[in-house]
Design an enzyme around this catalytic site. Structure first.
Site: not given
Ligand code: AMP
Length: 120
Positions: A32-33, A90, A99, A103, A105
């Site tokens: 989960r995000d 993204n 990140v 990944h 979403h």
């Molecule tokens: P992006 O902006 O597409 O790179 O998405 C990165 C996602 O990782 C964001 O929606 C964050 O909320 C999520 N995220 C960052 N750290 C964590 C974590 N430790 N556990 C779960 N989700 C995370």
């Protein structure tokens, strides 16, 4: 891009950083995000790190297919397969990628809004 951002999801997959795991198989991991943008918001990563979806597609199309298949499995497990869901990759700065471990979403569980910011 900081070192932490480079390795965060590898550390989550390894269990070094706790996460709310939804599904795992040999090659993918779903959790989960932390900052959900919908009633259901799950991230699906390949265990092997690629920077973004384009690099993954070029290097290992079978693994990309596995990520998309896991997104569907997540939708089934979350009970949103029939109501519908969105899968978003993204990619780099304008899309807001933070990140750099590719990944998907998986978003759903409610009527999702339109996306993007460009006015018609
Ligand atoms: P992006 O902006 O597409 O790179 O998405 C990165 C996602 O990782 C964001 O929606 C964050 O909320 C999520 N995220 C960052 N750290 C964590 C974590 N430790 N556990 C779960 N989700 C995370």
């Amino acid at each position: 891009m900081s070192d932490a951002a480079e390795t965060l999801f590898e550390r989550i997959v390894a269990g070094e950083i706790p996460s709310d795991v939804v599904f795992e198989d040999e090659v993918t991991f779903a959790f989960r995000d932390l900052n959900p943008q919908a009633a259901v918001h799950v991230l699906v990563v390949p265990k092997k790190r690629y920077r973004n979806v384009g690099e993954l597609a070029a290097a290992d199309p079978g693994l990309l297919a596995a990520v998309v298949a896991t997104a569907k499995t997540v939708a089934e497990l979350e009970g949103i397969l029939e109501s519908g869901y969105r899968v978003v990759f993204n990619t780099d700065a304008d899309a807001g990628q933070t990140v750099f471990h590719v990944h998907a979403h998986v978003l759903g569980g409610e009527q999702l809004g339109f996306f993007g910011s460009h006015a018609p």
